[in-house]
Write a protein that holds these residues in place. Structure first.
Motif, PDB file in Angstrom:
ATOM      1  N   PRO A   6       0.823  -1.208   0.000  1.00  0.00           N
ATOM      2  CA  PRO A   6       0.000   0.000   0.000  1.00  0.00           C
ATOM      3  C   PRO A   6       0.864   1.268   0.000  1.00  0.00           C
ATOM      4  O   PRO A   6       1.931   1.289   0.608  1.00  0.00           O
ATOM      5  CB  PRO A   6      -0.788  -0.087   1.313  1.00  0.00           C
ATOM      6  N   ALA A   7       0.399   2.291  -0.697  1.00  0.00           N
ATOM      7  CA  ALA A   7       1.123   3.567  -0.733  1.00  0.00           C
ATOM      8  C   ALA A   7       0.118   4.688  -0.941  1.00  0.00           C
ATOM      9  O   ALA A   7      -1.002   4.470  -1.406  1.00  0.00           O
ATOM     10  CB  ALA A   7       2.141   3.549  -1.868  1.00  0.00           C
ATOM     11  N   LYS A   8       0.540   5.906  -0.595  1.00  0.00           N
ATOM     12  CA  LYS A   8      -0.347   7.068  -0.719  1.00  0.00           C
ATOM     13  C   LYS A   8       0.077   7.902  -1.924  1.00  0.00           C
ATOM     14  O   LYS A   8       1.265   8.174  -2.105  1.00  0.00           O
ATOM     15  CB  LYS A   8      -0.251   7.899   0.563  1.00  0.00           C
ATOM     16  N   VAL A  35      -5.617   2.536 -12.795  1.00  0.00           N
ATOM     17  CA  VAL A  35      -6.593   2.970 -11.777  1.00  0.00           C
ATOM     18  C   VAL A  35      -7.005   4.426 -12.018  1.00  0.00           C
ATOM     19  O   VAL A  35      -6.321   5.149 -12.745  1.00  0.00           O
ATOM     20  CB  VAL A  35      -5.991   2.859 -10.345  1.00  0.00           C
ATOM     21  N   ASP A  36      -8.099   4.824 -11.412  1.00  0.00           N
ATOM     22  CA  ASP A  36      -8.492   6.238 -11.408  1.00  0.00           C
ATOM     23  C   ASP A  36      -8.234   6.761 -10.006  1.00  0.00           C
ATOM     24  O   ASP A  36      -8.892   6.330  -9.056  1.00  0.00           O
ATOM     25  CB  ASP A  36      -9.973   6.377 -11.769  1.00  0.00           C
ATOM     26  N   TYR A  42      -5.182   6.070  -1.423  1.00  0.00           N
ATOM     27  CA  TYR A  42      -4.263   4.976  -1.116  1.00  0.00           C
ATOM     28  C   TYR A  42      -4.405   3.907  -2.207  1.00  0.00           C
ATOM     29  O   TYR A  42      -5.517   3.575  -2.617  1.00  0.00           O
ATOM     30  CB  TYR A  42      -4.571   4.368   0.245  1.00  0.00           C
ATOM     31  N   LEU A  44      -2.703   0.061  -3.947  1.00  0.00           N
ATOM     32  CA  LEU A  44      -1.811  -1.100  -3.821  1.00  0.00           C
ATOM     33  C   LEU A  44      -0.845  -1.042  -4.996  1.00  0.00           C
ATOM     34  O   LEU A  44      -1.283  -0.948  -6.148  1.00  0.00           O
ATOM     35  CB  LEU A  44      -2.622  -2.382  -3.944  1.00  0.00           C
ATOM     36  N   VAL A  45       0.445  -1.107  -4.715  1.00  0.00           N
ATOM     37  CA  VAL A  45       1.443  -1.014  -5.786  1.00  0.00           C
ATOM     38  C   VAL A  45       2.094  -2.383  -6.011  1.00  0.00           C
ATOM     39  O   VAL A  45       2.564  -3.017  -5.069  1.00  0.00           O
ATOM     40  CB  VAL A  45       2.539   0.017  -5.446  1.00  0.00           C
ATOM     41  N   ILE A  51      -2.383  -1.141  -8.724  1.00  0.00           N
ATOM     42  CA  ILE A  51      -3.330  -2.123  -9.283  1.00  0.00           C
ATOM     43  C   ILE A  51      -4.741  -1.962  -8.718  1.00  0.00           C
ATOM     44  O   ILE A  51      -5.687  -2.470  -9.274  1.00  0.00           O
ATOM     45  CB  ILE A  51      -2.851  -3.589  -9.108  1.00  0.00           C
ATOM     46  N   GLN A  52      -4.872  -1.266  -7.593  1.00  0.00           N
ATOM     47  CA  GLN A  52      -6.218  -1.054  -7.044  1.00  0.00           C
ATOM     48  C   GLN A  52      -6.166   0.074  -6.018  1.00  0.00           C
ATOM     49  O   GLN A  52      -5.139   0.291  -5.367  1.00  0.00           O
ATOM     50  CB  GLN A  52      -6.723  -2.357  -6.402  1.00  0.00           C
ATOM     51  N   VAL A  53      -7.277   0.776  -5.899  1.00  0.00           N
ATOM     52  CA  VAL A  53      -7.409   1.809  -4.868  1.00  0.00           C
ATOM     53  C   VAL A  53      -7.879   1.111  -3.603  1.00  0.00           C
ATOM     54  O   VAL A  53      -8.744   0.242  -3.656  1.00  0.00           O
ATOM     55  CB  VAL A  53      -8.439   2.877  -5.302  1.00  0.00           C
ATOM     56  N   MET A  54      -7.270   1.475  -2.477  1.00  0.00           N
ATOM     57  CA  MET A  54      -7.647   0.810  -1.218  1.00  0.00           C
ATOM     58  C   MET A  54      -8.601   1.675  -0.419  1.00  0.00           C
ATOM     59  O   MET A  54      -8.545   2.893  -0.462  1.00  0.00           O
ATOM     60  CB  MET A  54      -6.410   0.505  -0.379  1.00  0.00           C
ATOM     61  N   ASP A  55      -9.439   0.994   0.328  1.00  0.00           N
ATOM     62  CA  ASP A  55     -10.447   1.680   1.113  1.00  0.00           C
ATOM     63  C   ASP A  55      -9.999   1.713   2.572  1.00  0.00           C
ATOM     64  O   ASP A  55     -10.061   0.716   3.266  1.00  0.00           O
ATOM     65  CB  ASP A  55     -11.770   0.910   0.960  1.00  0.00           C
ATOM     66  N   LYS A  56      -9.554   2.896   3.010  1.00  0.00           N
ATOM     67  CA  LYS A  56      -9.004   3.019   4.363  1.00  0.00           C
ATOM     68  C   LYS A  56     -10.084   2.785   5.428  1.00  0.00           C
ATOM     69  O   LYS A  56      -9.831   2.190   6.463  1.00  0.00           O
ATOM     70  CB  LYS A  56      -8.347   4.382   4.537  1.00  0.00           C
TER      71      LYS A  56
ATOM     72  N   MET B   1       0.445   1.129   7.188  1.00  0.00           N
ATOM     73  CA  MET B   1      -0.726   2.001   7.167  1.00  0.00           C
ATOM     74  C   MET B   1      -2.023   1.215   6.987  1.00  0.00           C
ATOM     75  O   MET B   1      -3.082   1.726   7.245  1.00  0.00           O
ATOM     76  CB  MET B   1      -0.542   3.112   6.121  1.00  0.00           C
ATOM     77  N   PHE B   2      -1.875  -0.027   6.528  1.00  0.00           N
ATOM     78  CA  PHE B   2      -3.079  -0.842   6.384  1.00  0.00           C
ATOM     79  C   PHE B   2      -2.970  -2.140   7.171  1.00  0.00           C
ATOM     80  O   PHE B   2      -3.536  -3.141   6.807  1.00  0.00           O
ATOM     81  CB  PHE B   2      -3.357  -1.138   4.902  1.00  0.00           C
ATOM     82  N   TYR B 112      12.641  -3.730 -12.070  1.00  0.00           N
ATOM     83  CA  TYR B 112      11.617  -3.737 -11.024  1.00  0.00           C
ATOM     84  C   TYR B 112      10.230  -3.728 -11.649  1.00  0.00           C
ATOM     85  O   TYR B 112       9.279  -4.264 -11.101  1.00  0.00           O
ATOM     86  CB  TYR B 112      11.849  -2.502 -10.140  1.00  0.00           C
ATOM     87  N   THR B 190      -7.774  -8.604  -6.711  1.00  0.00           N
ATOM     88  CA  THR B 190      -7.994  -7.152  -6.857  1.00  0.00           C
ATOM     89  C   THR B 190      -8.261  -6.834  -8.325  1.00  0.00           C
ATOM     90  O   THR B 190      -9.001  -5.925  -8.648  1.00  0.00           O
ATOM     91  CB  THR B 190      -6.776  -6.298  -6.407  1.00  0.00           C
ATOM     92  N   ILE B 191      -7.665  -7.612  -9.217  1.00  0.00           N
ATOM     93  CA  ILE B 191      -7.861  -7.403 -10.652  1.00  0.00           C
ATOM     94  C   ILE B 191      -9.125  -8.119 -11.140  1.00  0.00           C
ATOM     95  O   ILE B 191      -9.978  -7.510 -11.766  1.00  0.00           O
ATOM     96  CB  ILE B 191      -6.641  -7.918 -11.471  1.00  0.00           C
ATOM     97  N   ARG B 242     -10.996  -4.819   1.891  1.00  0.00           N
ATOM     98  CA  ARG B 242     -10.364  -3.501   1.822  1.00  0.00           C
ATOM     99  C   ARG B 242      -9.605  -3.297   0.517  1.00  0.00           C
ATOM    100  O   ARG B 242      -9.211  -2.195   0.184  1.00  0.00           O
ATOM    101  CB  ARG B 242      -9.459  -3.272   3.038  1.00  0.00           C
ATOM    102  N   ALA B 243      -9.388  -4.372  -0.238  1.00  0.00           N
ATOM    103  CA  ALA B 243      -8.683  -4.236  -1.523  1.00  0.00           C
ATOM    104  C   ALA B 243      -9.407  -4.899  -2.690  1.00  0.00           C
ATOM    105  O   ALA B 243      -9.185  -4.541  -3.832  1.00  0.00           O
ATOM    106  CB  ALA B 243      -7.271  -4.826  -1.404  1.00  0.00           C
ATOM    107  N   LYS B 245     -12.700  -5.677  -4.738  1.00  0.00           N
ATOM    108  CA  LYS B 245     -14.108  -5.346  -5.011  1.00  0.00           C
ATOM    109  C   LYS B 245     -14.711  -6.502  -5.792  1.00  0.00           C
ATOM    110  O   LYS B 245     -14.013  -7.185  -6.534  1.00  0.00           O
ATOM    111  CB  LYS B 245     -14.182  -4.058  -5.829  1.00  0.00           C
ATOM    112  N   ASN B 249     -10.918  -4.896 -10.835  1.00  0.00           N
ATOM    113  CA  ASN B 249     -10.461  -3.650 -11.450  1.00  0.00           C
ATOM    114  C   ASN B 249     -10.885  -3.662 -12.927  1.00  0.00           C
ATOM    115  O   ASN B 249     -10.241  -4.298 -13.766  1.00  0.00           O
ATOM    116  CB  ASN B 249      -8.942  -3.539 -11.312  1.00  0.00           C
ATOM    117  N   LYS B 251     -10.930  -1.387 -15.239  1.00  0.00           N
ATOM    118  CA  LYS B 251     -10.013  -0.750 -16.193  1.00  0.00           C
ATOM    119  C   LYS B 251      -8.908  -1.734 -16.611  1.00  0.00           C
ATOM    120  O   LYS B 251      -8.595  -1.881 -17.792  1.00  0.00           O
ATOM    121  CB  LYS B 251      -9.406   0.486 -15.512  1.00  0.00           C
TER     122      LYS B 251
END
Lengths: 79, 367
Positions: A6-8, A35-36, A42, A44-45, A51-56, B1-2, B112, B190-191, B242-243, B245, B249, B251
Motif C-alpha cells: 500500500p502507498a499514498k 486505476v483512477d 491509497y 496497492l502497488v 493495481i487497485q485503490v484501497m479503502d481506508k 498504514m493498512f 523492477y 484485486t484485478i 479492503r482491496a 471489489k 479492477n 479498467k
C-alpha cells in the motif's frame, strides 16, 4: 511475484504517473494507468503499477465485521 | 498504514477452530500467503488444529516452463538485451539460468517494472530488448498497459502470463489430492474480482475465500472456510474487502481483454491447462517476441525439455507433497544452489520453508 504494497498518492505527475509515499519515508514514481486516482488516495502497488485503490475506512469496518462473525452474529461476506 | 491486527480476535478464532477436531486440507495459490503462514508459524498452528494447508501452483516463476526459459536464454545468447524480474533470472531452464548467461557475458538486466524495460529500449534503439513477461492476473495488466502505450519498435515481450482460475480447475479435475477448500489469492483478485471463481464452487462444490495477507486475514479466511464446510456450503466469500471489489479492477480487465487472448499452455509440473495462458493478440505482434523471433525460436519449440534430475517441484506445485518430502530439499537443493524453481523464487514454497529455517521440523501432526 504478486507482492503488493500500500502507498499514498502524493502528486500526480501526468496521466499515467504519480509519486507515492510508502509510509516509511520512501517515495517512488509509479504508473497509475490501471486505476483512477486523486492526490491523497491509497493504492496497492505491484511491480511499479498501482493495481487497485484501497479503502481506508474498510480496514476498521473489516475488523468489526470479523468480530461480529466470530462472535456468532450472522453477517454475510458473500462476494 | 493498512496493517490489521487484533490479538483477542485471533485468539478467539484459534480457540474456536481448535475445539472442532477437524481433518481438512485447504490449498492456496500465492507465495505471499505461504510467507505469512510459515513466517508466523500459522501452518503449524493449523496443522495442530487438524487443518493442512498446501501452496499449489501459486508462484509464477515456479510454473514457468523450462521451454519458456530456454527461449529467453536463446534470445540472450543471440546478443539481445533481456529485461527480467529478479527471481526469474535465477531459475534454471534445462541446465543454465539467465544468471549463468550473464556471467558468460550476455546482456541480462534485472528490472523492477516492465516500464524499466521500455526505458532500456528507449536508450538502446539499435538493439532488441525483450521483457520476460511472467506473472498472473496481478502482473499482466502492467504488461497490457505498456503494450497499449505504443512502446518503441525494438521492445518486445515473451508472454508467460498465466491465469489462476483455469489452474484451480485443473487441480480439481486431476483429482490427485483431496482439497476441502481454496484460499484464493488477494492480489490476483484485486484485478479479476470474485466472479471468475464462482464456477468452481458451483461445478465442484468447493468452498472458497479470497484472503488478504496479514496473519489475521489468513486466520479469518481459514475460519470462514471451516464454517462453509460445517454448513455444507460451497460459495465464494471475500475476506479481503479492503482491496478486493466484487467486480475487480474493470479498467485493468478491459486492457487485458484488449491485448491478450487465451491459449492452452503447459505449466511446470502440470499437463496442458486449457485457456490458461495470456498470448498477445495478432494486432500487437510487432511487440511479440514469439512472432518476431519465430525462426530463431523454432528449434526450441520443436524440443522437449526434461525437469532437473530428481527434482520434485512438479509434485510440490500440484500440492501432492510438502517441500521437505523432496529428497533434494536442503541437501543438494538450497537457495544458493537451487535445483528446481520452488527453491529459487522467494515465493516458492521450498525457498520459504528453507528461509525460515524449518528444515527439521516435526510434521507428524498432519492429517
Amino acid at each position: 511475484m504478486c507482492l503488493s504494497v500500500p502507498a499514498k498518492i502524493m502528486k500526480i505527475e501526468d496521466e499515467d504517473h504519480a509519486i507515492v509515499d510508502y509510509g516509511d519515508g520512501t517515495s517512488r514514481r509509479i504508473n497509475i494507468s490501471l486505476v483512477d486516482v486523486r492526490d491523497g488516495d491509497y493504492v496497492l502497488v505491484h511491480a511499479g503499477f498501482a493495481i487497485q485503490v484501497m479503502d481506508k475506512e474498510e480496514v476498521k469496518a473489516t475488523l468489526e465485521a470479523f468480530k461480529e462473525m466470530v462472535e456468532g452474529l450472522n453477517v454475510s461476506f458473500k462476494g | 498504514m493498512f496493517h490489521l491486527k487484533d490479538r483477542d480476535l485471533a485468539k478467539k478464532i484459534v480457540e474456536d477452530i481448535k475445539k472442532k477436531n477437524l481433518n481438512l486440507r485447504f490449498m492456496h495459490v500465492c507465495g505471499t500467503h505461504q510467507d505469512t503462514l510459515v513466517k508466523n508459524g500459522l501452518d503449524v498452528l493449523f496443522r495442530e488444529c487438524g487443518i493442512e494447508i498446501r501452496q499449489g501452483p501459486g508462484c509464477p516463476v515456479c510454473i514457468t516452463t523450462p521451454k519458456e526459459i530456454e527461449k529467453i536464454m536463446l534470445l540472450a545468447r543471440k546478443g539481445k538485451i533481456i529485461a527480467s524480474f529478479g527471481d526469474m533470472i535465477n531459475v534454471p531452464g534445462e541446465k543454465e539460468s539467465l544468471r549463468d548467461l550473464k556471467g558468460e557475458g550476455c546482456d541480462i538486466r534485472t528490472v523492477y517494472s516492465i516500464e524499466d524495460g521500455v526505458n532500456i529500449a528507449e536508450e538502446n534503439r539499435d538493439r532488441d530488448v525483450i521483457f520476460m513477461a511472467v506473472g498472473f492476473e496481478t502482473t499482466a495488466p502492467s504488461t497490457a498497459s505498456v503494450i497499449l502505450a505504443d512502446p518503441p519498435p525494438n521492445f518486445s515481450i515473451l508472454s508467460c502470463h498465466r491465469m489462476i482460475p483455469p489452474a484451480l480447475k485443473a487441480i480439481l479435475e486431476m483429482g490427485e489430492i483431496r482439497i476441502d477448500g481454496f484460499i484464493e489469492p488477494g492480489h490476483v483478485s484485486t484485478i479479476i474480482g470474485t466472479e471468475p471463481y464462482e464456477f468452481l464452487s458451483e461445478d465442484y462444490k468447493i468452498p472458497q475465500v479470497i484472503a488478504g495477507f496479514e496473519p489475521i486475514d489468513l486466520l479469518m479466511s481459514v475460519w470462514m472456510l471451516v464454517k462453509q464446510v460445517e454448513k455444507g456450503e460451497a460459495i465464494v466469500e471475500n475476506e479481503y474487502t479492503r482491496a478486493v471489489k466484487k467486480e475487480g479492477n474493470l479498467k485493468a480487465q478491459k486492457m487485458l481483454r484488449e491485448v491478450f487472448e487465451k491459449e492452452d499452455a503447459k505449466w511446470r509440473g502440470f499437463p496442458v491447462i486449457p485457456g490458461s495462458k495470456m498470448k498477445l493478440k495478432k494486432k500487437f505482434e510487432e511487440h511479440d517476441a514469439e512472432k518476431i523471433f519465430e525462426d530463431e525460436l523454432y528449434e526450441i519449440d520443436e524440443k522437449e525439455f526434461s525437469e532437473p534430475e530428481g527434482c520434485r517441484c512438479g509434485e510440490v506445485l500440484r500440492g501432492l507433497i510438502r517441500s521437505e518430502e523432496c529428497p533434494l530439499f536442503g541437501k543438494r537443493c538450497i537457495p544458493s544452489h537451487p535445483v528446481g524453481p520452488c527453491m529459487v523464487s522467494i515465493e516458492g514454497s521450498c525457498n520459504i520453508e528453507y528461509r525460515y529455517g524449518r528444515r527439521n521440523s516435526d510434521y507428524s501432526n498432519s492429517p
